[in-house]
Design an enzyme around this catalytic site. Structure first.
Site, PDB file in Angstrom:
ATOM      1  N   GLY A 195     -13.820  -3.267   0.397  1.00  0.00           N
ATOM      2  CA  GLY A 195     -15.198  -2.779   0.390  1.00  0.00           C
ATOM      3  C   GLY A 195     -15.444  -1.731  -0.690  1.00  0.00           C
ATOM      4  O   GLY A 195     -16.504  -1.712  -1.322  1.00  0.00           O
ATOM      5  N   ARG A 208       0.820  -1.219   0.000  1.00  0.00           N
ATOM      6  CA  ARG A 208       0.000   0.000   0.000  1.00  0.00           C
ATOM      7  C   ARG A 208       0.849   1.263   0.000  1.00  0.00           C
ATOM      8  O   ARG A 208       0.436   2.286  -0.535  1.00  0.00           O
ATOM      9  CB  ARG A 208      -0.933  -0.008   1.205  1.00  0.00           C
ATOM     10  CG  ARG A 208      -2.007  -1.042   1.016  1.00  0.00           C
ATOM     11  CD  ARG A 208      -3.160  -0.796   1.935  1.00  0.00           C
ATOM     12  NE  ARG A 208      -4.326  -1.480   1.421  1.00  0.00           N
ATOM     13  CZ  ARG A 208      -5.311  -1.939   2.174  1.00  0.00           C
ATOM     14  NH1 ARG A 208      -5.278  -1.775   3.460  1.00  0.00           N
ATOM     15  NH2 ARG A 208      -6.334  -2.542   1.616  1.00  0.00           N
ATOM     16  N   GLY A 216     -10.494  -7.881  -1.000  1.00  0.00           N
ATOM     17  CA  GLY A 216      -9.328  -8.035  -0.134  1.00  0.00           C
ATOM     18  C   GLY A 216      -8.708  -9.417  -0.230  1.00  0.00           C
ATOM     19  O   GLY A 216      -7.497  -9.562  -0.440  1.00  0.00           O
ATOM     20  N   LYS A 254     -19.576 -15.619   1.406  1.00  0.00           N
ATOM     21  CA  LYS A 254     -21.025 -15.479   1.544  1.00  0.00           C
ATOM     22  C   LYS A 254     -21.689 -14.766   0.373  1.00  0.00           C
ATOM     23  O   LYS A 254     -21.186 -13.773  -0.131  1.00  0.00           O
ATOM     24  CB  LYS A 254     -21.329 -14.703   2.836  1.00  0.00           C
ATOM     25  CG  LYS A 254     -20.878 -15.459   4.069  1.00  0.00           C
ATOM     26  CD  LYS A 254     -21.539 -14.927   5.304  1.00  0.00           C
ATOM     27  CE  LYS A 254     -21.129 -13.483   5.565  1.00  0.00           C
ATOM     28  NZ  LYS A 254     -21.650 -12.966   6.816  1.00  0.00           N
TER      29      LYS A 254
HETATM   30  P1  ADP Z   1     -12.995 -10.912  -1.032  1.00  0.00           P
HETATM   31  O1  ADP Z   1     -12.317 -10.382   0.213  1.00  0.00           O
HETATM   32  O2  ADP Z   1     -12.028 -11.123  -2.151  1.00  0.00           O
HETATM   33  O3  ADP Z   1     -14.194 -10.088  -1.417  1.00  0.00           O
HETATM   34  P2  ADP Z   1     -14.529 -12.770   0.523  1.00  0.00           P
HETATM   35  O4  ADP Z   1     -14.144 -12.048   1.780  1.00  0.00           O
HETATM   36  O5  ADP Z   1     -15.934 -12.669   0.071  1.00  0.00           O
HETATM   37  O6  ADP Z   1     -13.543 -12.379  -0.669  1.00  0.00           O
HETATM   38  O7  ADP Z   1     -14.245 -14.322   0.708  1.00  0.00           O
HETATM   39  C1  ADP Z   1     -13.012 -14.828   1.114  1.00  0.00           C
HETATM   40  C2  ADP Z   1     -13.190 -15.877   2.162  1.00  0.00           C
HETATM   41  O8  ADP Z   1     -14.055 -16.899   1.706  1.00  0.00           O
HETATM   42  C3  ADP Z   1     -11.877 -16.561   2.460  1.00  0.00           C
HETATM   43  O9  ADP Z   1     -11.553 -16.336   3.820  1.00  0.00           O
HETATM   44  C4  ADP Z   1     -12.158 -18.037   2.192  1.00  0.00           C
HETATM   45  O10 ADP Z   1     -11.564 -18.881   3.136  1.00  0.00           O
HETATM   46  C5  ADP Z   1     -13.662 -18.105   2.278  1.00  0.00           C
HETATM   47  N1  ADP Z   1     -14.210 -19.257   1.548  1.00  0.00           N
HETATM   48  C6  ADP Z   1     -14.098 -19.509   0.233  1.00  0.00           C
HETATM   49  N2  ADP Z   1     -14.690 -20.677  -0.090  1.00  0.00           N
HETATM   50  C7  ADP Z   1     -15.214 -21.172   1.063  1.00  0.00           C
HETATM   51  C8  ADP Z   1     -15.939 -22.358   1.403  1.00  0.00           C
HETATM   52  N3  ADP Z   1     -16.254 -23.263   0.487  1.00  0.00           N
HETATM   53  N4  ADP Z   1     -16.299 -22.528   2.690  1.00  0.00           N
HETATM   54  C9  ADP Z   1     -15.968 -21.612   3.625  1.00  0.00           C
HETATM   55  N5  ADP Z   1     -15.291 -20.482   3.378  1.00  0.00           N
HETATM   56  C10 ADP Z   1     -14.906 -20.259   2.105  1.00  0.00           C
HETATM   57 MG    MG Z   2     -12.725 -10.595   2.315  1.00  0.00          MG
END
Ligand code: ADP
Ligand code: MG
Length: 397
Positions: free
Chosen positions: A375, A38, A352, A199
């Site tokens: 976010g 960063r 992230g 989620k």
């Molecule tokens: P980003 O930060 O890129 O937007 P998210 O925060 O939505 O992504 O998701 C990342 C998290 O999702 C990671 O911590 C990962 O471990 C979790 N994850 C991905 N697939 C699964 C799964 N099948 N079951 C539980 N957690 C999961």
């Molecule tokens: Mg995340």
């Protein structure tokens, strides 16, 4: 009426005090910066200002001190890293808008740099308090925002101060906006949307905004489970957002109406729990054992997703395909990341964890644009106006 982002190029900064909002919310371990990405990302803007003999006053938040001074969240370690990266002394003060900060601002000579203390030590920052914004503005004559990761926050250092001084976007913020606008405005086809992560509730806004324009949507990660459930699969102990099954069905129906191709996992990696990764097994999605949970997409799914990714002229990816933090559940994310890296179209990866996964896989510089906001990136992809960007826009003549 068309609106445009004011950029640093339009700002007269020579020999003036310029307050620069950066996102130095870096990971710390034992008082040391463990990832300086960063800080590095702001160097083009800093160099630009220093070459023009500006007096640069940097400000950032770090962590969540919730309006109180927290010794372990001081910006001192960041100041050290910054000195090394810019190759000049940085006048760091343990003060934000008080006498020490004002004295530093007065003392700065053209081509010198100062750094204020963690903005969130003061509760007025997150409240967008007008007096705090005024005090920040009084330190300088110009304002530059280069903190894309904080652009979705209506905080004093992001919004309030921008209204009080001639203000503009820094080079990093400008690059982020250009890449995201390209995705939101582009008519390049095929447009492929790849979504994963934990989620579905975090991603509904993004799906809703982008799905109508997409040609194909590939769904993996934990969020795919809720879609699989909507299609009637039994998923054992996998994470499912039961209250969102209806929503998932609605999105699947919307895709069908619009003629958007939706790909869900056809095989998955399961294990009894995250503590037993060595018991990982690949199974077809219709045969998830009742005492197992899904932690990654399987190799057949990676192949199918990669075939679609290869054809994309425009691609957006958010959310890992599995629990990539654990090596045994990283293959799905690796496979998709490699396909995205090889895609000839314009690829934007944001989020992230998605960014962290790409870095860990050593593929961060193989994508078209790696968005630095968590976010903020998601809100932009949802089609929302970010307050920190809106305040830097002006109507085009
Ligand atoms: P980003 O930060 O890129 O937007 P998210 O925060 O939505 O992504 O998701 C990342 C998290 O999702 C990671 O911590 C990962 O471990 C979790 N994850 C991905 N697939 C699964 C799964 N099948 N079951 C539980 N957690 C999961
Ligand atoms: Mg995340």
């Amino acid at each position: 009426m068309a609106r445009r982002l004011r950029t640093i190029r339009e700002l007269d900064v020579t020999e003036r005090r310029v307050l620069v909002r950066v996102d130095y919310n870096v990971p710390l371990e034992g008082g040391r910066v463990v990832d300086d990405t960063r800080v590095r990302e702001t160097l083009p803007t800093l160099q630009w200002l220093l070459e023009r003999r500006a007096k640069v006053i940097l400000c950032s938040h770090l962590g969540r001190p919730r309006g109180q001074v927290r010794e372990e969240l001081r910006l001192a370690p960041v100041a050290e890293v910054l000195e090394r990266l810019v190759g000049r002394p940085v006048q760091y003060v343990r003060d934000i808008v008080g006498p020490d900060a004002r004295a530093m601002a007065e003392r700065l000579k053209p081509g010198e740099l100062g750094l204020l203390e963690n903005l969130r030590f003061d509760p007025r920052e997150e409240a967008d308090d007008p007096e705090f914004a005024r005090a920040l503005a009084d330190l300088a004559e110009r304002y530059v925002n280069d903190a894309f990761g904080a652009a979705h926050r209506a905080h004093a250092s992001v919004v309030g101060v921008a209204k009080l001084l001639p203000s503009a976007a820094g080079l990093l913020l400008e690059r982020e906006v250009q890449a995201l606008e390209r995705v939101l405005r582009s008519t390049e086809r095929p447009f492929v949307l790849v979504l994963g992560g934990a989620k579905i509730s975090d991603k509904i806004g993004v799906i809703e905004n982008l799905l109508p324009r997409a040609d194909a949507v590939l769904l993996g990660g934990g969020m795919a489970n809720t879609f699989l459930k909507a299609r009637g699969y039994e998923l054992g102990r996998s994470l499912v957002e039961t209250e969102k099954i209806g929503e998932a069905q609605r999105l699947l129906d919307l895709a069908e109406q619009r003629g958007v191709r939706v790909e869900l996992p056809v095989d998955v990696v399961v294990a009894p729990s995250l503590d037993a990764p060595q018991e990982r097994q690949v199974v077809p999605v219709e045969r998830v054992p009742p005492d197992r949970a899904i932690y990654d997409i399987g190799p057949e799914t990676v192949k199918r997703f990669s075939d679609v990714i290869r054809t994309a002229a425009l691609l957006v990816w958010n959310g890992p395909m599995g629990v990539y933090e654990i090596e045994e559940f990283r293959e799905g994310t690796r496979g998709v990341a490699e396909a995205v890296a090889a895609c000839p179209g314009f690829t934007l990866v944001g989020g992230g964890d998605s960014a962290a996964a790409l870095k860990e896989l050593g593929l961060a510089d193989r994508v078209g644009h790696l968005s630095t906001g968590g976010g903020a990136t998601l809100e932009y992809l949802e089609g929302r106006e970010l307050p920190g960007i809106a305040v830097l826009m002006e109507e085009e003549a």
